[in-house]
Design an enzyme around this catalytic site. Structure first.
Site, PDB file in Angstrom:
ATOM      1  N   SER A   1      -1.832  27.164  -4.946  1.00  0.00           N
ATOM      2  CA  SER A   1      -1.314  28.380  -5.076  1.00  0.00           C
ATOM      3  C   SER A   1      -1.824  29.014  -6.473  1.00  0.00           C
ATOM      4  CB  SER A   1       0.243  28.584  -5.224  1.00  0.00           C
ATOM      5  OG  SER A   1       0.689  28.439  -3.943  1.00  0.00           O
TER       6      SER A   1
ATOM      7  N   HIS B   1      13.113  12.196   4.101  1.00  0.00           N
ATOM      8  CA  HIS B   1      12.461  13.275   4.443  1.00  0.00           C
ATOM      9  C   HIS B   1      12.380  14.287   3.354  1.00  0.00           C
ATOM     10  CE1 HIS B   1      10.635  16.215   6.814  1.00  0.00           C
ATOM     11  NE2 HIS B   1      11.176  16.833   6.095  1.00  0.00           N
TER      12      HIS B   1
ATOM     13  N   TRP C   1       6.984   0.255   4.136  1.00  0.00           N
ATOM     14  CA  TRP C   1       7.307   0.946   2.903  1.00  0.00           C
ATOM     15  C   TRP C   1       8.746   1.573   3.184  1.00  0.00           C
ATOM     16  CZ3 TRP C   1       8.386   6.191   1.679  1.00  0.00           C
ATOM     17  CH2 TRP C   1       8.192   7.081   2.707  1.00  0.00           C
TER      18      TRP C   1
ATOM     19  N   GLU D   1      11.892  13.200   0.348  1.00  0.00           N
ATOM     20  CA  GLU D   1      10.825  12.817  -0.275  1.00  0.00           C
ATOM     21  C   GLU D   1       9.365  13.322   0.087  1.00  0.00           C
ATOM     22  OE1 GLU D   1      10.459  10.835  -2.855  1.00  0.00           O
ATOM     23  OE2 GLU D   1       8.452  10.140  -2.621  1.00  0.00           O
TER      24      GLU D   1
ATOM     25  N   ARG E   1       1.630   0.998  15.020  1.00  0.00           N
ATOM     26  CA  ARG E   1       1.186   0.760  13.838  1.00  0.00           C
ATOM     27  C   ARG E   1       1.721  -0.556  13.189  1.00  0.00           C
ATOM     28  NH1 ARG E   1       5.896   4.548  10.840  1.00  0.00           N
ATOM     29  NH2 ARG E   1       4.710   4.007   9.106  1.00  0.00           N
TER      30      ARG E   1
ATOM     31  N   LYS F   1       3.450  29.924   4.184  1.00  0.00           N
ATOM     32  CA  LYS F   1       2.695  29.515   3.158  1.00  0.00           C
ATOM     33  C   LYS F   1       1.119  29.469   3.514  1.00  0.00           C
ATOM     34  CE  LYS F   1       4.373  26.979  -0.157  1.00  0.00           C
ATOM     35  NZ  LYS F   1       5.224  27.425  -1.026  1.00  0.00           N
TER      36      LYS F   1
ATOM     37  N   SER G   1      13.322   6.491 -13.611  1.00  0.00           N
ATOM     38  CA  SER G   1      12.128   7.126 -14.197  1.00  0.00           C
ATOM     39  C   SER G   1      12.051   8.783 -13.655  1.00  0.00           C
ATOM     40  CB  SER G   1      10.740   6.429 -13.984  1.00  0.00           C
ATOM     41  OG  SER G   1       9.813   7.214 -14.309  1.00  0.00           O
ATOM     42  N   SER G   2      12.052   8.708 -12.316  1.00  0.00           N
ATOM     43  CA  SER G   2      11.891   9.863 -11.640  1.00  0.00           C
ATOM     44  C   SER G   2      13.091  11.120 -11.856  1.00  0.00           C
ATOM     45  CB  SER G   2      12.087   9.972 -10.028  1.00  0.00           C
ATOM     46  OG  SER G   2      10.754   9.009  -9.456  1.00  0.00           O
TER      47      SER G   2
ATOM     48  N   THR H   1       6.508  26.887   6.158  1.00  0.00           N
ATOM     49  CA  THR H   1       5.342  26.090   6.015  1.00  0.00           C
ATOM     50  C   THR H   1       4.222  27.119   6.413  1.00  0.00           C
ATOM     51  OG1 THR H   1       6.386  24.153   6.535  1.00  0.00           O
ATOM     52  CG2 THR H   1       4.325  23.947   6.027  1.00  0.00           C
TER      53      THR H   1
ATOM     54  N   TYR I   1       8.720  16.102   0.924  1.00  0.00           N
ATOM     55  CA  TYR I   1       8.409  17.452   0.491  1.00  0.00           C
ATOM     56  C   TYR I   1       8.172  17.215  -0.794  1.00  0.00           C
ATOM     57  CZ  TYR I   1       8.346  19.344   4.976  1.00  0.00           C
ATOM     58  OH  TYR I   1       8.110  19.699   6.054  1.00  0.00           O
TER      59      TYR I   1
ATOM     60  N   HIS J   1      14.605  13.066  12.673  1.00  0.00           N
ATOM     61  CA  HIS J   1      13.629  13.048  13.267  1.00  0.00           C
ATOM     62  C   HIS J   1      12.482  11.994  13.168  1.00  0.00           C
ATOM     63  CE1 HIS J   1      11.484  15.638  10.038  1.00  0.00           C
ATOM     64  NE2 HIS J   1      11.302  14.246   9.926  1.00  0.00           N
ATOM     65  N   HIS J   2      13.213  10.914  12.399  1.00  0.00           N
ATOM     66  CA  HIS J   2      12.245   9.768  12.252  1.00  0.00           C
ATOM     67  C   HIS J   2      13.169   8.632  12.961  1.00  0.00           C
ATOM     68  CE1 HIS J   2       9.824  10.877   8.747  1.00  0.00           C
ATOM     69  NE2 HIS J   2      10.844  11.612   8.633  1.00  0.00           N
TER      70      HIS J   2
ATOM     71  N   HIS K   1       0.806  -1.128  -0.072  1.00  0.00           N
ATOM     72  CA  HIS K   1       0.024   0.153  -0.035  1.00  0.00           C
ATOM     73  C   HIS K   1       0.951   1.184  -0.037  1.00  0.00           C
ATOM     74  CE1 HIS K   1      -2.919   3.175   1.224  1.00  0.00           C
ATOM     75  NE2 HIS K   1      -2.396   3.323   2.357  1.00  0.00           N
TER      76      HIS K   1
ATOM     77  N   ASP L   1       6.882  22.426 -25.965  1.00  0.00           N
ATOM     78  CA  ASP L   1       6.987  20.949 -25.427  1.00  0.00           C
ATOM     79  C   ASP L   1       7.823  20.907 -24.229  1.00  0.00           C
ATOM     80  OD1 ASP L   1       7.010  18.086 -25.346  1.00  0.00           O
ATOM     81  OD2 ASP L   1       6.023  18.148 -26.996  1.00  0.00           O
TER      82      ASP L   1
HETATM   83  C1  HEM Z   1       5.562  20.968   9.613  1.00  0.00           C
HETATM   84  C2  HEM Z   1       5.883  19.898   9.028  1.00  0.00           C
HETATM   85  C3  HEM Z   1       6.147  18.549   9.525  1.00  0.00           C
HETATM   86  C4  HEM Z   1       6.988  18.172  10.652  1.00  0.00           C
HETATM   87  C5  HEM Z   1       7.354  18.891  11.663  1.00  0.00           C
HETATM   88  C6  HEM Z   1       6.753  16.774  10.698  1.00  0.00           C
HETATM   89  C7  HEM Z   1       7.444  15.849  11.598  1.00  0.00           C
HETATM   90  C8  HEM Z   1       7.473  14.437  11.454  1.00  0.00           C
HETATM   91  C9  HEM Z   1       8.405  13.695  12.559  1.00  0.00           C
HETATM   92  C10 HEM Z   1       8.886  14.150  13.557  1.00  0.00           C
HETATM   93  C11 HEM Z   1       8.056  12.332  11.995  1.00  0.00           C
HETATM   94  C12 HEM Z   1       8.258  11.105  12.742  1.00  0.00           C
HETATM   95  C13 HEM Z   1       7.347  10.502  13.528  1.00  0.00           C
HETATM   96  C14 HEM Z   1       7.954   9.181  14.272  1.00  0.00           C
HETATM   97  O1  HEM Z   1       8.108   8.272  13.245  1.00  0.00           O
HETATM   98  O2  HEM Z   1       8.033   8.819  15.311  1.00  0.00           O
HETATM   99  C15 HEM Z   1       7.233  12.168  10.883  1.00  0.00           C
HETATM  100  C16 HEM Z   1       6.828  11.290  10.090  1.00  0.00           C
HETATM  101  C17 HEM Z   1       6.169  11.360   8.784  1.00  0.00           C
HETATM  102  N1  HEM Z   1       6.010  12.509   8.318  1.00  0.00           N
HETATM  103 FE1  HEM Z   1       6.006  14.247   8.879  1.00  0.00          FE
HETATM  104  N2  HEM Z   1       6.357  16.122   9.373  1.00  0.00           N
HETATM  105  C18 HEM Z   1       6.125  17.317   8.534  1.00  0.00           C
HETATM  106  C19 HEM Z   1       5.503  17.252   7.374  1.00  0.00           C
HETATM  107  C20 HEM Z   1       5.125  16.092   6.545  1.00  0.00           C
HETATM  108  C21 HEM Z   1       4.731  16.396   5.507  1.00  0.00           C
HETATM  109  C22 HEM Z   1       4.482  17.509   4.302  1.00  0.00           C
HETATM  110  C23 HEM Z   1       4.731  14.975   4.788  1.00  0.00           C
HETATM  111  C24 HEM Z   1       4.494  14.415   3.513  1.00  0.00           C
HETATM  112  C25 HEM Z   1       3.712  14.914   2.637  1.00  0.00           C
HETATM  113  C26 HEM Z   1       5.074  14.213   5.894  1.00  0.00           C
HETATM  114  C27 HEM Z   1       5.009  12.742   5.849  1.00  0.00           C
HETATM  115  C28 HEM Z   1       5.682  12.042   7.002  1.00  0.00           C
HETATM  116  C29 HEM Z   1       5.820  10.600   6.824  1.00  0.00           C
HETATM  117  C30 HEM Z   1       5.308   9.701   5.653  1.00  0.00           C
HETATM  118  C31 HEM Z   1       6.049  10.090   8.017  1.00  0.00           C
HETATM  119  C32 HEM Z   1       6.178   8.831   8.688  1.00  0.00           C
HETATM  120  C33 HEM Z   1       7.412   7.928   7.937  1.00  0.00           C
HETATM  121  C34 HEM Z   1       7.042   6.348   8.356  1.00  0.00           C
HETATM  122  O3  HEM Z   1       7.666   6.043   9.536  1.00  0.00           O
HETATM  123  O4  HEM Z   1       6.462   5.485   7.550  1.00  0.00           O
HETATM  124  N3  HEM Z   1       5.482  14.985   6.908  1.00  0.00           N
HETATM  125  N4  HEM Z   1       6.991  13.596  10.515  1.00  0.00           N
HETATM  126 CU   LIG Z   2      10.539  13.666   7.952  1.00  0.00          CU
END
Ligand code: HEM
Ligand SMILES: [Cu+2]
Lengths: 519, 189
Positions: free
Chosen positions: A261, A246, A134, A248, A443, A324, A162-163, A321, A250, A295-296, A69, A98
């Site tokens: 926008s 990370h 994933w 990614e 999870r 914006k 591709s990307s 952010t 963005y 931070h992950h 997924h 083009d």
């Molecule tokens: C204000 C902006 C953001 C902050 C401060 C933030 C912060 C965080 C933090 C600290 C985690 C880790 C949590 C953990 O695993 O314990 C996390 C996970 C995640 N964030 Fe954000 N995030 C932000 C914006 C975004 C955006 C814009 C996206 C995607 C479009 C995003 C997608 C994700 C994803 C996919 C994960 C989980 C990844 C995984 O473990 O599978 N975040 N975020």
């Molecule tokens: Cu992140």
């Protein structure tokens, strides 16, 4: 090469096309198909989680579903959809005939269908498909992986290629093919966000390729990048992965920022507030996204100085952010707003993305994250940012531009119905996940404590609602193409100011063969 | 499209391709060694260094440090593995010698690798091993056993507040990995 011939006939038109509109269309249809495929995996997940206990699938298969997924949605649905929009809209928005590298463009698309076919086919292989999430952390994805992991690695390489080709094409187009007078600071915001996204992609997709290559070597060639037994370190995998991962996230959200926008000013009948600050905010988000990856990984045992650095750096990202969000709201302030479907999706995106930003801020607090990490709270966070943030923006974009693409108007009632069902279904699915996460539900598990039962049932019902609303979306699109009310005004939306609203509707096969003059 | 635009596109694409290559190389060949180097320099991963050669042998008899020994099996490792001495007291600068006991409980030849880790991790850079079975893979024939030697010196610069150091070894089964490395090495000859 005559500049005014139409499209070729039959299947070969699509196979050999170098036309940015054809390629954009194929990207969009492909990503929609992947959206439905990834969505059906999600339906299996939510059906299993409808009640505690194991009912429908085995844990092994459940793990393959969560993994596939995530992979299909991120790499197959969201990313190609934005590349499709870029193909269609960037040449139209900068007055170019083009894309800069049309042949490579054909390649970057046609790599994708076989790649995802290969990835999906791993589910039928001995030992099953990828089951390590994933984020494919080693050693789960190396020592303990099913044999199909080699195909997974190959698929990731192919997606990456591709990307990268797509991004090089976008950068080359934006840098070299803008119409005379279209300075950088006059480019539509969507073009700006894609330019920056493309740079992010070129910088980090190779890092992802590096990560899977090291996995491949560990699995087949006796190296020990990620194996402690051979002197390597599994934590290294997480650093390499999140150095890609990370930025990614963005990559996924910046083009969505670009879409809203465009949409918000059009339906507010006001120019975008703070255009310059939008450009600077986007650039600083992109820059900062390279220094917050850990931070992950707060819980891997980093030294305290590291925890603090990544905590403050992450919180810093919230500043541009928020700038914006402020600009979008201010654009709407005192505008003459009408709420057509694209605008509804755009406003919902801004609002719900902000919710995801707030939960992100909570997760950014290192000591608090020790509790939230790997819980459903994280799942709630990233679905607010990726589904509401990116997929709502994609829906908005399709409704916004489909009259220009097809020369037909979509059914507004059906569009609004799609919006409201999506909005309700989405929130019903993911809002309760904040609560079960904070209460301790981990999870990626197929079974859970009884105390989480009610919220999980709500989540599952919400998911079925959200999922089925996408079929209405599909129906509306097909219906628009076959039976839609013809539109002939070049300017489909009276508030549209960008260049695509100066070419005839539907957009002819070749546009801007002589560049427009931009004042 | 004009000729110059075509040229510019080609030039830019090549530059971007260069960036792609650089980033791939960064991930593959810079990040792993950089990570290890940082861990070692900052002494953060609890990882001990490579073989140490004694520079001076003065002993600080005013201090005593307790060194504890711990053994663990990686989940897939069936060997018997334990320290023969669970604890020694040493003066900083003094060389000490202990052994671990390992027995291959299986009826086949196996190769092991022990991975050290130190708590508190701050102590890692002050714990010098002059001889250690962890520097090499340890093969044992079916049913065989052995005493594995470890010789170490605690540095005299060990921070004052550290009185106890725990050294833990996790033993891994690397039989397959060793075979693979041999065959890869043979193939590349
Ligand atoms: C204000 C902006 C953001 C902050 C401060 C933030 C912060 C965080 C933090 C600290 C985690 C880790 C949590 C953990 O695993 O314990 C996390 C996970 C995640 N964030 Fe954000 N995030 C932000 C914006 C975004 C955006 C814009 C996206 C995607 C479009 C995003 C997608 C994700 C994803 C996919 C994960 C989980 C990844 C995984 O473990 O599978 N975040 N975020
Ligand atoms: Cu992140």
């Amino acid at each position: 090469m005559g500049a005014h011939h139409g499209p070729a006939k039959g299947l070969t038109r699509w196979l050999f096309t170098t036309n940015h509109k054809d390629i954009g269309t194929m990207y969009l249809w492909f990503s929609f198909a992947m959206f439905l495929l990834g969505g059906s995996f999600a339906m299996i997940i939510r059906a299993e989680l409808f009640q505690p206990g194991l009912q429908i699938v085995q844990p092994e298969f459940f793990n393959q579903m969560t993994t596939m997924h995530g992979l299909v949605m991120v790499f197959g649905a969201i990313m190609p959809a934005f590349v499709g929009l870029a193909n269609w809209m960037i040449p139209l928005m900068i007055g170019a005939p083009d894309m800069a590298l049309p042949r490579m463009n054909n390649w970057s698309f046609w790599i994708l269908p076989p790649t995802f076919l290969l990835l999906a086919s791993t589910l039928l292989m001995d030992g099953g498909g990828p089951n390590f999430g994933w984020t494919f952390y080693a050693p789960l994805s190396t020592t303990y992986a099913p044999p199909s992991v080699t195909f997974f690695i190959f698929a990731v390489h192919a997606m990456g290629i591709s990307s990268i080709m797509g991004s090089i094409n976008i950068i080359a187009t934006v840098v070299n093919m803008r119409a005379p007078g279209m300075t950088y600071m006059k480019m539509p915001m969507f073009v700006w966000t894609w330019l920056i996204t493309a740079f992010l992609l070129v910088a980090v997709m190779p890092v992802l390729a590096g990560a899977v290559t090291m996995m491949l070597m560990d699995i087949h060639f006796g190296t020990s990048f990620f194996s402690a037994a051979g002197g390597g370190d599994p934590v290294l995998f997480q650093h390499v992965f999140w150095f890609f991962g990370h930025p990614e996230v963005y990559i996924i959200i910046l083009p969505a920022f670009g879409v809203v926008s465009e949409v918000i000013p059009t339906f507010s009948r006001k120019p975008l507030f703070g255009y310059d600050s939008m450009v600077y905010a986007t650039s600083s988000i992109a820059f900062l996204s390279f220094i917050v990856w850990a931070h992950h990984m707060y819980t891997v045992g980093m030294p305290i100085a590291g925890e603090l650095f990544f905590m403050y750096a992450t919180m810093l990202i919230a500043v541009p952010t928020a700038a914006k969000v402020f600009n979008w709201v201010t654009t709407m302030f005192k505008g003459s707003i009408t709420l057509e479907t694209p605008m509804l999706f755009a406003i919902a995106k801004v609002f719900l993305f902000t919710v995801g930003g707030f939960s992100g801020l909570m997760l950014a607090i290192a000591p608090a994250d020790f509790q939230y990490h790997d819980s459903y709270f994280v799942v709630a966070h990233f679905h607010y940012t990726m589904v509401a943030g990116a997929i709502f923006a994609l829906s908005s974009a399709v409704y916004y531009w489909i009259p220009k693409w097809t020369g037909k108007m979509y059914n507004e009632t059906m569009g609004k119905t799609h919006f409201w069902i999506s909005f309700i279904g989405f929130n019903l699915t993911f809002f309760p996940q904040h609560f079960v996460g904070l209460a301790g539900m981990p999870r990626r598990i197929p079974d859970y404590n009884l105390m989480f039962a009610d919220f999980n049932m709500m989540s599952s019902i919400g998911a079925f609602i959200y999922g089925s609303s996408q079929l209405l979306f599909l129906f509306n699109i097909v219906r628009t193409i076959t039976h839609g009310k013809p539109v002939t005004d070049a300017k489909v939306w009276e508030g549209g100011t960008t260049l695509e609203w100066t070419v005839p509707t539907p957009a002819p096969y070749h546009t801007f063969t002589t560049p427009p003059e931009v004042k | 499209m004009t000729q110059t635009t075509d040229k510019n596109i080609a030039k830019l694409s090549i530059k971007l391709l260069g960036l792609v290559v650089v980033m791939f190389a960064f991930a593959m060949w810079v990040m792993p060694p950089l990570y290890n180097a940082l861990c070692e320099v900052l002494g953060i991963n609890g990882k001990t260094g490579q073989q140490y050669t004694v520079v001076d042998s003065q002993i600080d008899t005013n201090r005593t440090v307790k060194v504890q020994f711990v053994a663990q099996n990686n989940e897939a490792m069936p060997w018997k593995f334990a320290p023969n001495t669970s604890q020694v007291e040493v003066h900083p600068g003094e060389s000490a010698h202990v052994t671990y006991y390992a027995k291959n409980t299986q009826d086949r030849y196996m190769v092991s690798q022990a991975i050290p880790s130190i708590v508190p991790s701050r102590a890692a850079e002050y714990f010098h091993k002059t001889e250690c079975f962890c520097f090499n893979q340890q093969p044992l024939a079916a049913g065989a056993d052995a005493d594995l030697a470890l010789q170490f010196i605690v540095d005299r610069d060990l921070p004052e507040d550290i009185h106890v150091i725990t050294l833990s070894y996790t033993i891994f089964d690397v039989t397959e990995m060793a075979a693979k490395q041999d065959s890869v090495a043979a193939a590349s000859k």
